[in-house]
Design a protein around this motif. Sequence first.
Motif, PDB file in Angstrom:
ATOM      1  N   UNK A 104     -11.371   4.186   2.807  1.00 30.27           N
ATOM      2  CA  UNK A 104     -11.097   2.755   2.612  1.00 30.27           C
ATOM      3  C   UNK A 104      -9.724   2.337   3.135  1.00 30.27           C
ATOM      4  N   UNK A 105      -9.029   3.242   3.783  1.00 29.68           N
ATOM      5  CA  UNK A 105      -7.705   2.900   4.296  1.00 29.68           C
ATOM      6  C   UNK A 105      -7.743   1.733   5.286  1.00 29.68           C
ATOM      7  N   UNK A 106      -8.683   1.674   6.224  1.00 34.77           N
ATOM      8  CA  UNK A 106      -8.714   0.513   7.131  1.00 34.77           C
ATOM      9  C   UNK A 106      -8.848  -0.826   6.393  1.00 34.77           C
ATOM     10  N   UNK A 107      -9.645  -0.876   5.343  1.00 37.71           N
ATOM     11  CA  UNK A 107      -9.789  -2.113   4.570  1.00 37.71           C
ATOM     12  C   UNK A 107      -8.458  -2.501   3.934  1.00 37.71           C
ATOM     13  N   UNK A 108      -7.800  -1.553   3.305  1.00 39.56           N
ATOM     14  CA  UNK A 108      -6.528  -1.843   2.637  1.00 39.56           C
ATOM     15  C   UNK A 108      -5.447  -2.235   3.640  1.00 39.56           C
ATOM     16  N   UNK A 109      -5.445  -1.584   4.808  1.00 40.04           N
ATOM     17  CA  UNK A 109      -4.476  -1.941   5.849  1.00 40.04           C
ATOM     18  C   UNK A 109      -4.687  -3.373   6.335  1.00 40.04           C
ATOM     19  N   UNK A 110      -5.916  -3.792   6.359  1.00 41.20           N
ATOM     20  CA  UNK A 110      -6.245  -5.152   6.801  1.00 41.20           C
ATOM     21  C   UNK A 110      -5.601  -6.204   5.894  1.00 41.20           C
ATOM     22  N   UNK A 111      -5.506  -5.920   4.596  1.00 35.65           N
ATOM     23  CA  UNK A 111      -5.028  -6.905   3.625  1.00 35.65           C
ATOM     24  C   UNK A 111      -3.550  -6.778   3.259  1.00 35.65           C
ATOM     25  N   UNK A 112      -2.947  -5.626   3.482  1.00 43.62           N
ATOM     26  CA  UNK A 112      -1.572  -5.418   3.014  1.00 43.62           C
ATOM     27  C   UNK A 112      -0.555  -6.075   3.948  1.00 43.62           C
ATOM     28  N   UNK A 113       0.643  -6.301   3.414  1.00 44.62           N
ATOM     29  CA  UNK A 113       1.758  -6.744   4.257  1.00 44.62           C
ATOM     30  C   UNK A 113       2.784  -5.629   4.427  1.00 44.62           C
ATOM     31  N   UNK A 114       2.711  -4.613   3.554  1.00 47.18           N
ATOM     32  CA  UNK A 114       3.659  -3.498   3.581  1.00 47.18           C
ATOM     33  C   UNK A 114       2.917  -2.193   3.321  1.00 47.18           C
ATOM     34  N   UNK A 115       3.251  -1.167   4.098  1.00 47.41           N
ATOM     35  CA  UNK A 115       2.723   0.182   3.872  1.00 47.41           C
ATOM     36  C   UNK A 115       3.908   1.101   3.649  1.00 47.41           C
ATOM     37  N   UNK A 116       3.859   1.843   2.565  1.00 52.02           N
ATOM     38  CA  UNK A 116       4.852   2.882   2.322  1.00 52.02           C
ATOM     39  C   UNK A 116       4.121   4.215   2.411  1.00 52.02           C
ATOM     40  N   UNK A 117       4.517   4.989   3.396  1.00 48.30           N
ATOM     41  CA  UNK A 117       3.921   6.313   3.602  1.00 48.30           C
ATOM     42  C   UNK A 117       4.944   7.345   3.158  1.00 48.30           C
ATOM     43  N   UNK A 118       4.621   8.072   2.110  1.00 46.90           N
ATOM     44  CA  UNK A 118       5.487   9.116   1.588  1.00 46.90           C
ATOM     45  C   UNK A 118       5.122  10.413   2.323  1.00 46.90           C
ATOM     46  N   UNK A 119       5.775  10.622   3.442  1.00 47.58           N
ATOM     47  CA  UNK A 119       5.498  11.740   4.337  1.00 47.58           C
ATOM     48  C   UNK A 119       6.406  12.916   3.969  1.00 47.58           C
ATOM     49  N   UNK A 120       6.103  13.519   2.834  1.00 47.13           N
ATOM     50  CA  UNK A 120       6.929  14.594   2.281  1.00 47.13           C
ATOM     51  C   UNK A 120       6.450  15.958   2.789  1.00 47.13           C
TER      52      UNK A 120
ATOM     53  N   UNK B 197       0.854  -1.176   0.000  1.00 44.04           N
ATOM     54  CA  UNK B 197       0.000   0.000   0.000  1.00 44.04           C
ATOM     55  C   UNK B 197       0.894   1.232   0.000  1.00 44.04           C
ATOM     56  N   UNK B 198       0.668   2.162  -0.936  1.00 46.86           N
ATOM     57  CA  UNK B 198       1.454   3.394  -1.002  1.00 46.86           C
ATOM     58  C   UNK B 198       0.510   4.565  -0.785  1.00 46.86           C
ATOM     59  N   UNK B 199       0.796   5.347   0.279  1.00 46.79           N
ATOM     60  CA  UNK B 199      -0.031   6.506   0.631  1.00 46.79           C
ATOM     61  C   UNK B 199       0.851   7.733   0.783  1.00 46.79           C
TER      62      UNK B 199
END
Length: 169
Positions: free
Chosen positions: A74-90, A8-10
């Motif tokens: 829909x972020x909670x749904x995607x977080x439930x299924x992902x194994x990796x989250x990349x947060x681009x906190x720019x 997941x890339x946010x």
Amino acid sequence: MTEMKRVLIIGCCGCGKTTLSRQLSQRLQLPLIHLDQLNWRDNWQPVPRETFDALLTAEVNKPAWIIDGNYNRTLPLRLQYCDTVIYMDYPRILCLWGVLKRVVTSYGKSRSDMGGNCPERFDCEFLSFVWNFNKANRQRYHQLLTQETGKRVIILHSRRETRRFLSGL
């Protein structure tokens, strides 16, 4: 740490989520899903919420993917299924620059990561959204991500960090 199969890339608009997701998709040989493609139809018409949710549910149930986009509802749904989250906190100025550059280079054209024919446009309301994105979302994103156990969480703060991350794969 497990290998990346559901990523997941946010991050704020203009930070380079789409660019990073394309590069990761190529390197990891994972299918790429742009949430904007699921949501938008011609002339910036969104699909009904139920349609979007059904399309997203079908995607997250697949065995491997990279999903590019925020869509906070829909972020909670995607977080439930992902194994990796990349947060681009720019920083917001970098994101604003990215959006302005995109408008200048793509004005009047529809990007490949969009659904339907949605030509790039200049929109002061959108620029305000980008300027205020971190104020509205950063704290909540960090809270959500610190609660995620058993998932790889990668927070990138600059284009340099992103390049280092990619070169380290």
